[in-house]
Design a protein around this motif. Structure first.
Motif, mmCIF file in Angstrom:
data_model
loop_
_atom_site.group_PDB
_atom_site.id
_atom_site.type_symbol
_atom_site.label_atom_id
_atom_site.label_comp_id
_atom_site.label_asym_id
_atom_site.label_seq_id
_atom_site.Cartn_x
_atom_site.Cartn_y
_atom_site.Cartn_z
ATOM 1 N N MET A 26 -39.230 -6.630 -15.826
ATOM 2 C CA MET A 26 -40.068 -5.795 -16.364
ATOM 3 C C MET A 26 -40.223 -4.184 -15.770
ATOM 4 S SD MET A 26 -42.752 -7.932 -18.696
ATOM 5 C CE MET A 26 -44.214 -6.942 -18.437
ATOM 6 N N PHE A 27 -40.675 -4.172 -14.540
ATOM 7 C CA PHE A 27 -40.779 -3.028 -13.808
ATOM 8 C C PHE A 27 -39.419 -2.330 -13.766
ATOM 9 C CE2 PHE A 27 -40.837 -0.485 -9.908
ATOM 10 C CZ PHE A 27 -41.938 0.495 -10.326
ATOM 11 N N VAL A 28 -38.228 -3.000 -13.344
ATOM 12 C CA VAL A 28 -36.983 -2.361 -13.172
ATOM 13 C C VAL A 28 -36.711 -1.676 -14.611
ATOM 14 C CG1 VAL A 28 -34.593 -2.760 -12.804
ATOM 15 C CG2 VAL A 28 -36.328 -3.822 -11.355
ATOM 16 N N VAL A 29 -36.903 -2.350 -15.570
ATOM 17 C CA VAL A 29 -36.430 -2.056 -17.129
ATOM 18 C C VAL A 29 -37.257 -0.627 -17.315
ATOM 19 C CG1 VAL A 29 -36.342 -2.357 -19.470
ATOM 20 C CG2 VAL A 29 -35.410 -4.316 -17.887
ATOM 21 N N LEU A 30 -38.584 -0.880 -16.945
ATOM 22 C CA LEU A 30 -39.505 0.461 -17.285
ATOM 23 C C LEU A 30 -39.117 1.556 -16.832
ATOM 24 C CD1 LEU A 30 -42.159 1.275 -18.565
ATOM 25 C CD2 LEU A 30 -43.315 0.718 -16.241
ATOM 26 N N TYR A 31 -38.693 1.334 -15.199
ATOM 27 C CA TYR A 31 -38.232 2.463 -14.543
ATOM 28 C C TYR A 31 -37.066 3.060 -15.104
ATOM 29 C CZ TYR A 31 -36.294 4.940 -10.586
ATOM 30 O OH TYR A 31 -35.764 5.988 -9.841
ATOM 31 N N PHE A 32 -35.975 2.416 -15.269
ATOM 32 C CA PHE A 32 -34.863 2.949 -16.009
ATOM 33 C C PHE A 32 -35.020 3.644 -17.258
ATOM 34 C CE2 PHE A 32 -32.919 0.500 -12.418
ATOM 35 C CZ PHE A 32 -31.980 1.627 -11.641
ATOM 36 N N VAL A 33 -35.857 2.912 -18.214
ATOM 37 C CA VAL A 33 -36.045 3.534 -19.610
ATOM 38 C C VAL A 33 -36.708 4.678 -19.795
ATOM 39 C CG1 VAL A 33 -36.537 2.738 -21.862
ATOM 40 C CG2 VAL A 33 -35.113 1.189 -20.514
ATOM 41 N N MET A 34 -37.700 4.525 -19.036
ATOM 42 C CA MET A 34 -38.910 5.615 -19.083
ATOM 43 C C MET A 34 -39.153 6.466 -17.912
ATOM 44 S SD MET A 34 -41.912 3.221 -21.133
ATOM 45 C CE MET A 34 -43.071 4.678 -21.097
ATOM 46 N N ILE A 35 -39.255 6.061 -16.877
ATOM 47 C CA ILE A 35 -39.860 6.862 -15.645
ATOM 48 C C ILE A 35 -38.646 7.767 -15.245
ATOM 49 C CG2 ILE A 35 -40.380 7.031 -13.377
ATOM 50 C CD1 ILE A 35 -41.862 4.215 -13.937
ATOM 51 N N ARG A 36 -37.463 7.351 -14.887
ATOM 52 C CA ARG A 36 -36.331 8.111 -14.556
ATOM 53 C C ARG A 36 -35.839 9.266 -15.463
ATOM 54 N NH1 ARG A 36 -30.459 6.412 -13.744
ATOM 55 N NH2 ARG A 36 -29.600 7.773 -11.896
ATOM 56 N N PRO A 37 -35.610 8.897 -16.790
ATOM 57 C CA PRO A 37 -35.322 10.185 -17.849
ATOM 58 C C PRO A 37 -36.619 11.186 -17.738
ATOM 59 C CG PRO A 37 -34.991 8.119 -18.742
ATOM 60 C CD PRO A 37 -35.625 7.608 -17.525
ATOM 61 N N GLN A 38 -37.791 10.936 -17.588
ATOM 62 C CA GLN A 38 -38.865 11.694 -17.766
ATOM 63 C C GLN A 38 -38.845 12.468 -16.532
ATOM 64 O OE1 GLN A 38 -40.863 12.366 -20.017
ATOM 65 N NE2 GLN A 38 -42.000 14.109 -18.876
ATOM 66 N N MET A 39 -38.365 12.050 -15.369
ATOM 67 C CA MET A 39 -38.376 13.049 -14.154
ATOM 68 C C MET A 39 -37.096 13.816 -14.170
ATOM 69 S SD MET A 39 -39.428 10.112 -11.128
ATOM 70 C CE MET A 39 -37.763 9.788 -10.489
ATOM 71 N N LYS A 40 -35.958 13.045 -14.729
ATOM 72 C CA LYS A 40 -34.764 14.135 -14.958
ATOM 73 C C LYS A 40 -35.208 15.245 -15.765
ATOM 74 C CE LYS A 40 -29.977 13.936 -16.551
ATOM 75 N NZ LYS A 40 -29.133 12.990 -17.191
ATOM 76 N N ARG A 41 -35.807 15.146 -17.029
ATOM 77 C CA ARG A 41 -36.354 16.163 -17.772
ATOM 78 C C ARG A 41 -37.138 17.053 -17.137
ATOM 79 N NH1 ARG A 41 -38.728 12.705 -21.430
ATOM 80 N NH2 ARG A 41 -37.215 11.639 -21.789
ATOM 81 N N GLN A 42 -38.162 16.681 -16.348
ATOM 82 C CA GLN A 42 -39.046 17.695 -15.652
ATOM 83 C C GLN A 42 -38.287 18.471 -14.686
ATOM 84 O OE1 GLN A 42 -42.079 14.997 -13.722
ATOM 85 N NE2 GLN A 42 -43.340 14.925 -15.560
ATOM 86 N N LYS A 43 -37.242 18.059 -13.792
ATOM 87 C CA LYS A 43 -36.526 18.598 -13.085
ATOM 88 C C LYS A 43 -35.595 19.807 -13.643
ATOM 89 C CE LYS A 43 -33.419 17.675 -9.353
ATOM 90 N NZ LYS A 43 -32.282 16.653 -8.521
ATOM 91 N N GLU A 44 -35.057 19.344 -14.858
ATOM 92 C CA GLU A 44 -34.425 20.440 -15.667
ATOM 93 C C GLU A 44 -35.309 21.318 -16.048
ATOM 94 O OE1 GLU A 44 -32.592 18.048 -18.742
ATOM 95 O OE2 GLU A 44 -30.938 17.096 -17.417
ATOM 96 N N MET A 45 -36.582 21.079 -16.638
ATOM 97 C CA MET A 45 -37.409 22.083 -16.912
ATOM 98 C C MET A 45 -37.911 23.077 -15.763
ATOM 99 S SD MET A 45 -39.070 23.355 -19.523
ATOM 100 C CE MET A 45 -39.556 22.364 -20.941
ATOM 101 N N ARG A 46 -38.146 22.536 -14.669
ATOM 102 C CA ARG A 46 -38.613 23.591 -13.554
ATOM 103 C C ARG A 46 -37.211 24.169 -13.303
ATOM 104 N NH1 ARG A 46 -39.023 19.468 -9.915
ATOM 105 N NH2 ARG A 46 -40.832 18.741 -11.039
#
Length: 109
Positions: free
Chosen positions: A32-52
């Protein structure tokens, strides 16, 4: 009369449990943690990096849209704030973080 006798169950022996069974019981939690990381956490970090990166690349003369829906051309830049020209002779000061989109050149007239 209405109450039947209650018998206690014997508890399994403490310790000496199978190590493999404890690992397999934790496997769903790890998955569940691995799926949560790839589905929610990683895309959010990518979006923040693009916004910055987009906010760091802002330059004078760029056409931008803010979070409040204001569209204008950047006339001055600062560390925290920027000045938008929203009409001829009308300028407003907004926070850099309020910019959500850089528009194509010539879209604002």
């Amino acid at each position: 009369m209405f109450i039947s006798s209650a018998f206690a169950q014997t508890a399994p022996a403490a310790g000496g449990g199978d190590m493999m069974s404890s690992l397999t019981s934790m496997l769903p939690l790890v998955l569940m943690f691995v799926v949560l990381y790839f589905v929610m956490i990683r895309p959010q970090m990518k979006r923040q990096k693009e916004m910055r990166a987009m906010l760091d690349a802002l330059a004078k003369g760029d056409d931008v849209a803010t979070a409040g829906g204001v569209v204008g051309r950047i006339s001055a830049l600062g560390d925290q704030f920027l000045t938008l020209e929203i009409s001829n002779g009308v300028e407003i000061k907004v926070q850099r973080s309020a910019v959500v989109q850089v528009l194509p050149k010539g879209s604002y007239k």
